[in-house]
Structures are given as structure tokens and as C-alpha cells.
Design an enzyme around this catalytic site. Structure first.
Site, PDB file in Angstrom:
ATOM      1  N   CYS A   2     -18.278  97.309  70.281  1.00 15.98           N
ATOM      2  CA  CYS A   2     -18.746  97.668  71.629  1.00 15.98           C
ATOM      3  C   CYS A   2     -18.407  99.111  72.002  1.00 15.98           C
ATOM      4  O   CYS A   2     -17.398  99.646  71.568  1.00 15.98           O
ATOM      5  CB  CYS A   2     -18.093  96.767  72.666  1.00 15.98           C
ATOM      6  N   ARG A  27     -21.231 102.820  65.773  1.00 16.54           N
ATOM      7  CA  ARG A  27     -20.126 101.864  65.767  1.00 16.54           C
ATOM      8  C   ARG A  27     -20.605 100.448  65.424  1.00 16.54           C
ATOM      9  O   ARG A  27     -19.794  99.593  65.102  1.00 16.54           O
ATOM     10  CB  ARG A  27     -19.459 101.832  67.148  1.00 16.54           C
ATOM     11  N   TRP A  74     -21.293  94.322  70.804  1.00 16.95           N
ATOM     12  CA  TRP A  74     -21.207  93.660  69.496  1.00 16.95           C
ATOM     13  C   TRP A  74     -20.677  92.270  69.805  1.00 16.95           C
ATOM     14  O   TRP A  74     -19.531  92.119  70.236  1.00 16.95           O
ATOM     15  CB  TRP A  74     -20.249  94.445  68.602  1.00 16.95           C
ATOM     16  N   ASN A 100     -15.046  96.482  76.941  1.00 13.71           N
ATOM     17  CA  ASN A 100     -14.713  96.360  75.514  1.00 13.71           C
ATOM     18  C   ASN A 100     -13.421  95.574  75.420  1.00 13.71           C
ATOM     19  O   ASN A 100     -12.529  95.754  76.248  1.00 13.71           O
ATOM     20  CB  ASN A 100     -14.459  97.737  74.886  1.00 13.71           C
ATOM     21  N   GLY A 101     -13.283  94.750  74.382  1.00 15.90           N
ATOM     22  CA  GLY A 101     -12.045  93.985  74.204  1.00 15.90           C
ATOM     23  C   GLY A 101     -12.306  92.502  74.369  1.00 15.90           C
ATOM     24  O   GLY A 101     -13.468  92.059  74.382  1.00 15.90           O
ATOM     25  N   GLU A 481     -12.002  98.918  46.042  1.00 25.07           N
ATOM     26  CA  GLU A 481     -12.771  99.747  46.981  1.00 25.07           C
ATOM     27  C   GLU A 481     -14.215  99.941  46.489  1.00 25.07           C
ATOM     28  O   GLU A 481     -15.153  99.902  47.288  1.00 25.07           O
ATOM     29  CB  GLU A 481     -12.042 101.095  47.165  1.00 25.07           C
ATOM     30  N   LYS A 485     -17.544  98.815  48.604  1.00 27.54           N
ATOM     31  CA  LYS A 485     -18.664  99.715  48.951  1.00 27.54           C
ATOM     32  C   LYS A 485     -20.000  99.064  48.594  1.00 27.54           C
ATOM     33  O   LYS A 485     -20.924  99.080  49.388  1.00 27.54           O
ATOM     34  CB  LYS A 485     -18.564 101.065  48.213  1.00 27.54           C
ATOM     35  N   GLU A 488     -20.775  95.834  50.913  1.00 28.48           N
ATOM     36  CA  GLU A 488     -21.034  96.014  52.345  1.00 28.48           C
ATOM     37  C   GLU A 488     -22.364  96.691  52.646  1.00 28.48           C
ATOM     38  O   GLU A 488     -22.981  96.396  53.665  1.00 28.48           O
ATOM     39  CB  GLU A 488     -19.867  96.727  53.049  1.00 28.48           C
ATOM     40  N   HIS A 504      -7.623  85.187  33.792  1.00 29.71           N
ATOM     41  CA  HIS A 504      -7.056  84.061  34.541  1.00 29.71           C
ATOM     42  C   HIS A 504      -8.090  83.393  35.441  1.00 29.71           C
ATOM     43  O   HIS A 504      -7.722  82.642  36.334  1.00 29.71           O
ATOM     44  CB  HIS A 504      -5.848  84.527  35.372  1.00 29.71           C
ATOM     45  N   LYS A 603     -18.223  99.888  62.988  1.00 27.85           N
ATOM     46  CA  LYS A 603     -17.413 101.009  62.511  1.00 27.85           C
ATOM     47  C   LYS A 603     -15.975 100.882  62.978  1.00 27.85           C
ATOM     48  O   LYS A 603     -15.046 101.238  62.270  1.00 27.85           O
ATOM     49  CB  LYS A 603     -18.018 102.323  63.012  1.00 27.85           C
TER      50      LYS A 603
HETATM   51  C1  F6R Z   1     -15.266  99.687  54.783  1.00 30.11           C
HETATM   52  C2  F6R Z   1     -14.677 100.044  56.055  1.00 30.11           C
HETATM   53  C3  F6R Z   1     -13.756  99.063  56.685  1.00 30.11           C
HETATM   54  C4  F6R Z   1     -12.608  99.794  57.393  1.00 30.11           C
HETATM   55  C5  F6R Z   1     -11.705  98.803  58.135  1.00 30.11           C
HETATM   56  C6  F6R Z   1     -10.517  99.490  58.765  1.00 30.11           C
HETATM   57  O1  F6R Z   1     -16.067 100.724  54.289  1.00 30.11           O
HETATM   58  O2  F6R Z   1     -14.935 101.074  56.599  1.00 30.11           O
HETATM   59  O3  F6R Z   1     -13.278  98.152  55.761  1.00 30.11           O
HETATM   60  O4  F6R Z   1     -11.871 100.508  56.435  1.00 30.11           O
HETATM   61  O5  F6R Z   1     -12.452  98.151  59.113  1.00 30.11           O
HETATM   62  O6  F6R Z   1     -10.933 100.462  59.671  1.00 30.11           O
HETATM   63  P1  F6R Z   1      -9.976 101.617  60.148  1.00 30.11           P
HETATM   64  O7  F6R Z   1      -9.682 102.496  58.980  1.00 30.11           O
HETATM   65  O8  F6R Z   1     -10.738 102.314  61.225  1.00 30.11           O
HETATM   66  O9  F6R Z   1      -8.712 100.967  60.651  1.00 30.11           O
END
Ligand code: F6R
Length: 608
Positions: A2, A27, A74, A100-101, A481, A485, A488, A504, A603
Site C-alpha cells: 500500500c 511497490r 495491496w 497503510n498497515g 538467490e 530471481k 519470482e 539427500h 516491493k
Molecule cells: C526478491 C525481493 C524480496 C525482498 C524481501 C525483503 O527479489 O526483493 O525477497 O528482498 O521482501 O525486502 P527488504 O530488503 O526491503 O527488507
């Protein structure tokens, strides 16, 4: 997630609110809306879907208003729909609230208000706030908001207007960011500086339990005890807010290509070469405490968690510290014994991740030294920690984190150098790390120059439905990681595993339709990686390796290889992740996915 923006001044409010909403789109959200007051009439326009739809809905309506509030939602309580979108309003339809929240006691409050004859129309927790304010309203909006937030349990950043009260916006914050923008005879409030940065660079960050009242000739800030506060106005430069794509098709691609600069920004001015050490201004206030800690626990989520996992290897390599790395969402529920000899390091791009925030609040209660690595200046995590280091990487707009991950790795290395040099690490060892670090931006450029080759390989594999990513030691987090990528942004199933764990369980998945990405650089784990690759080949699995040019054996047994330059083992993951970011990007593009805003993701994850 949000986003809030609001405006109070002498210009037409709606274009400013819409522009703010567009700048919050990155976001992630599923509906949007605004409320403005035109001649004592509360006009609310909402729509499910994109801000563009909201703009279309507004088109043709003649509205004359110079103050209002707006929101991107959101969904948390109730499905994405126009009714559940914000602003929410009360029975009189005079009060509008954006929020928000999460209000944890909203059901209890709702029942209480229903008994007092309030009629609810949405499934949101936010609507409860509007009705509570109505209940407490006695010609004074500020007082009604104060009385209402006393009843709220949970987190909130809110902005409120009332159609009987001209040019007044009341905002309040607990656990969710609110920033005030100060312009020439115009004032703004938003949850993210991006929303208001085209209009003013002068901002004030509210802390928890603070509120502000904006009107067209000024503003004032108070705490929830109703005491007026004097707060400093901070002025930001243009660079902090640059958010255009600079000709790239997606923000994610632009951010991948920005990495030579963002890596350099992370260490520029922060190394003392002739002493083989780093200099981190943000940690100076706690240097004595930092020297005396014997254990460091890193807490974070998602990509920042994988940076933390790698940080553990880096810190163990360069310092004498015991290092643990924990997912923030688990850490906060553990029965932990923390004290002042333990440091807790939060890593977060946004500085607003609810789980990470909750984890460090828990650590604070128990007396640990709180440190942070954060990209967003003035964010909640930056405010709560005792000390920390900023990434200075500029805004990251693509939902999938790329440039911040590599920047986090650089800062973790600098922190390890700083602590290590007070411990056993020699000048020579420190200098070797610095020398290698300074060469990283050019090596990343070399990889980016090969983007077309990486694209070709990505296209060849874009139709597969499952992928395994494996790596050992420093490249186990790289595998995690890399897989994150891909999944997602392309919605392909991808699993990251430490290569040693393959036998395993996961190896049973392997056949000719289940390719493996093996991160196998020329390091101490190479022989073990080669035997893992051979086990996969024996089961007809295809191999795409990320390796160095001298690792001939790896190249020979792989179906495809992406060659990256070599560096010292602790920094090699910074180079290895870059082709994996590109690999994921090109596959997602080929599959026609919404790369910068993947479905269901946000985001800044401000709910637990
Ligand atoms: C993946 C991604 C998320 C963030 C996670 C933590 O590409 O961006 O997994 O890394 O939501 O977010 P921050 O770093 O803002 O605490």
C-alpha cells in the site's frame, strides 16, 4: 505494498495526487483511489486495477479541489475490489481515510461500532478507523483522530480529511512510514518520498507515535501525547529520487546494468587503502560496542536474507565473530537470550519490511546492539537501529531486487573488514580484499558486455517448467538467490539448494526435462561441484554452469556455460549473481511476464 500520498495547497489537487500514485505503483498494488473536497463535498473516486483506470474514471468529471488524499492498496483484509479500495469513509460520508498497515483489533472495534449503529460496507480494517473518527468527532478533526488512534492495536500510517473542514489533512504514524513534504505554500504527506519528490525535496520523517496537521499556510507536528514537536527539515538532492528507465525496457534491466556504479557507490570513500581497513561513518557512534560484541545475528527476508547468508561466510572468513543468520519472520518468535554483547544486524532494501522491523524490535527489548544495512534513507529500520550503513544505490523500482543485493554484499564485506582489523585480520589480508573489491565494478562490466550471449542461453531454456540451482560454500546463497530471481519474475518453479544436499532428496527430480544451474567457480569446492554435476548428467539432466574460464572440466561437462571473471572467493558471488539476474530477466521477457511488477508481489512488504 500500500502507498499513501496527499496534498494541501493552492493548486488543483487531483493531478498531483495521480502523479504521486503513479510514483507509488512500483511497490505493487491491486486498486487505487482518492478523496478530495470540492465546495464542502467529499468526492471519492476508486477503481480496481491500475492508476490509469482511476484516471480514466475521473476523466470528464469537473472537480475543483486544492486538497485531498490518495492511496494504492495491496489487499490484506478483503479481496481486491472497488469497495475495499481506499479511501474508506464513515456513515456520514464526510470523513475519508487512507491507511497503510494492519489494525489487529479491528473485528472487536467493528462489533462495538455496529452496536452503536454504524453501517459498514467493506471488509477492510481501515473502514473501522473512519467510523471511529466519526464516533469521536466533535467539530475538531485532529482531536477525533487522536482519540481514535488511542483505540487502535497494530500498525498504521493514516491520512484523514473531513468535508466540513477546509484545507486540513491529519496524518499519523505507528509502525508504517509517513513523510511530510514542505513546499512553497503547499504541503504534502506520503508513505514514500518518491510520491512527492517531483514537487519538493524538503522532507520531514515522522517517527512512531507522531502526527502532523497540514493546511494551506503551514503544518505542525505533535506526538500522540498532544505535545508540539520541532522537527528538522531534511533536503534531498535530485539523484536520490531518479526513477526513469533511462531507455531500458524495464526497471529491472536498468538496475542490473547500474551495478558497476552501485557497487562502486557502496565502497567509494569507505576504504582506507594504506591501512587495509574500511571506514564506515554510520558505525562510528557505536564503534566501542561493536569491538566488544562476540556474536552477530543477521536478520532479514527474501533476497536480503540471502545477502545475510553470504554475509555469514564473509564475516566468518574475515573476523573472529560467531555469526548466525536467521529469517526475520522466524527470529522474532524464537526463545532467544540476547544481551549487550550480541549484535543484531538487519539487512533491508526498503527499511520497512514488517518482519525485519518486528525482529529488531524484539532484539532491542533484549538489549542487543542494533545495526542496519538499509537503502531507503530515513526508513523505519534506519530509525530504530543504533547505527548503520546506507547503500546509497538510488531507488530500486523493479520488484525483484538486483542492484541492492550486490550492494549489500559489498557493505557486508566492508563491515567484516572493519571488525576483522580490530581482531586477527592482518593488514596484508585486508589490503587483498580491498584490492579485489576495487576491481569488481570493471569485472561486472565485462559480464554485462556478454548480455547477448546470456540472452541466447536463456532463450534456449525458456520453455522448461522446473529448474534446480546448486552451489557450495559462498555460492550456496548464490544458488538460492538465482532461483528466487527466476521464480519470482517468470513464475517458473526453481529450487535453490546447497549442492551437497542434492543427493539427500532433490536428485530424484532430475531428468531430461529438469535442467540444473550449477554455480561452479574455480575455487576450493570445484572438485565436489564437478562430482555433483556428473551425478546430474548420469540422470540425463542438462547443466548450465556459471564458472571461470580456467575451469575446463566444468565447461566440458556442461551443456552450456556462462563464463565470469575470477576474483577472491568471498567476492566471487557478486560476479556470479549478475548472469543469473540476466538469465531470469530474459526468460521472463520471452514468456511475456510483467517483469517489474510480478503478480502477487510487492516491493515493500509492510505486513507480517
Ligand atoms: C526478491 C525481493 C524480496 C525482498 C524481501 C525483503 O527479489 O526483493 O525477497 O528482498 O521482501 O525486502 P527488504 O530488503 O526491503 O527488507
Amino acid at each position: 505494498m500500500c502507498g499513501i500520498t496527499s496534498y494541501c495547497g493552492n493548486k488543483q489537487a487531483i493531478p498531483i495526487l495521480i502523479e504521486g500514485l503513479k510514483r507509488l505503483e512500483y511497490r505493487g498494488y491491486d486498486s487505487a483511489g482518492f478523496a478530495v473536497i470540492d465546495n464542502k463535498k467529499n468526492i471519492i473516486v476508486k477503481s480496481q486495477g491500475k492508476v490509469l483506470k482511476l484516471e480514466e474514471k475521473k476523466a470528464g468529471k469537473k472537480i475543483d479541489s486544492t486538497f485531498g488524499i490518495a492511496h494504492t492498496r495491496w489487499a490484506t483484509h478483503g479481496e481486491p475490489s472497488e469497495i475495499n479500495a481506499h479511501p474508506q469513509t464513515d456513515c456520514t460520508k464526510k470523513i475519508s481515510v487512507v491507511h497503510n498497515g494492519i489494525i489487529e483489533n479491528y473485528l472487536e472495534l467493528k462489533e462495538e461500532l455496529i452496536k452503536k449503529d454504524h453501517k459498514f460496507v467493506s471488509e477492510t480494517d481501515t473502514e473501522v478507523i473512519a467510523h471511529l473518527i466519526e464516533e469521536n468527532f466533535n467539530e475538531d478533526l485532529e482531536d477525533a483522530v487522536l482519540k481514535s488512534i488511542e483505540r487502535l492495536i497494530g500498525t498504521f500510517g493514516i491520512a484523514v480529511i473531513h468535508s466540513d473542514i477546509d484545507h486540513k489533512i491529519v496524518v499519523a504514524k505507528r509502525g508504517s512510514p509517513i513523510i511530510i513534504g514542505v513546499g512553497e505554500n503547499e504541503f504534502f504527506a506520503a508513505s514514500d518520498s518518491n510520491a512527492i519528490s517531483p514537487f519538493t525535496k524538503k522532507m520531514i520523517y515522522l517517527r512512531d507515535d507522531e502526527m502532523a496537521v497540514l493546511n494551506s499556510d503551514g503544518y505542525y507536528i505533535k506526538n500522540f501525547k498532544n505535545e508540539i514537536l520541532e522537527k528538522e527539515i531534511e533536503t534531498f538532492d535530485e539523484v536520490s529520487f531518479k526513477t526513469d528507465k533511462k531507455g531500458y525496457e524495464h526497471f529491472m534491466l536498468k538496475e542490473i546494468f547500474e551495478q558497476p556504479e552501485t557497487i562502486e557507490n557502496a565502497f567509494r570513500g569507505r576504504i582506507i587503502e594504506n591501512e587495509g581497513v574500511s571506514k564506515l561513518g554510520g558505525l562510528i557512534p557505536v564503534l566501542d560496542r561493536l569491538k566488544s560484541i562476540n556474536k552477530l545475528i543477521i536478520v532479514s527476508c527474501g533476497t536480503s536474507y540471502y545477502a545475510g547468508l553470504l554475509g555469514r561466510y564473509i564475516l566468518e572468513n574475515l573476523t573472529e565473530l560467531n555469526v548466525e543468520c536467521e529469517l526475520a519472520s522466524e527470529f522474532r518468535y524464537r526463545r532467544l537470550k540476547l544481551d549487550e554483547n550480541i549484535g543484531v544486524l538487519a539487512i533491508s532494501q526498503s527499511g520497512e519490511t514488517a518482519d525485519t522491523l518486528a525482529a529488531i524490535k524484539e532484539a532491542k527489548r533484549k538489549g542487543a546492539l542494533l545495526l542496519g544495512i538499509v537503502n531507503v534513507v530515513g526508513s523505519s529500520i534506519a530509525q530504530i537501529t543504533d547505527a548503520g550503513v546506507y547503500n546509497f544505490a538510488g531507488p530500486e523500482i523493479g520488484v525483484a531486487s538486483t542492484k541492492i543485493y550486490t550492494s549489500q554484499l559489498v557493505i557486508l564485506t566492508l563491515m567484516a573488514l572493519l571488525i576483522g582489523r580490530y581482531q586477527g585480520l592482518s593488514y596484508y589480508e585486508g589490503s587483498q580484499v580491498i584490492c579485489a573489491l576495487k576491481n569488481i565494478p570493471d569485472k561486472v562490466r565485462e559480464i554485462l558486455n556478454d548480455a547477448d550471449k546470456i540472452k541466447k542461453i536463456a532463450l534456449k531454456y525458456s520453455k522448461y517448467r522446473d529448474f534446480l540451482y546448486i552451489g557450495r560454500l559462498y555460492n550456496y546463497p548464490t544458488a538460492m538467490e538465482g532461483a528466487l530471481k527466476l521464480k519470482e519474475i517468470s513464475y517458473i518453479h526453481a529450487e535453490g539448494y546447497p549442492a551437497g544436499e542434492m543427493k539427500h532428496g532433490p536428485i530424484s527430480l532430475i531428468d531430461e526435462n529438469f535442467p540444473t544451474v550449477a554455480i561452479a567457480p574455480d575455487d576450493s569446492a570445484i572438485d565436489k561441484m564437478i562430482s555433483n554435476i556428473q551425478q546430474i548428467k548420469a540422470r540425463k539432466g542438462k547443466i548450465i554452469s556459471i564458472t571461470n574460464k580456467d575451469a575446463k572440466k566444468v565447461i566440458d561437462i556442461s551443456n552450456d556455460s556462462i563464463i565470469v571473471p575470477k576474483t577472491i572467493p568471498i567476492l566471487q558471488p557478486i560476479l556470479n549473481i549478475v548472469p543469473l539476474q540476466l538469465f531470469a530477466y530474459y526468460i521472463a521477457k520471452q514468456r511475456g511476464c510483467n517483469i517489474d511488477k510480478p503478480r502477487n508481489l510487492a516491493k515493500s512488504v509492510t505486513v507480517e
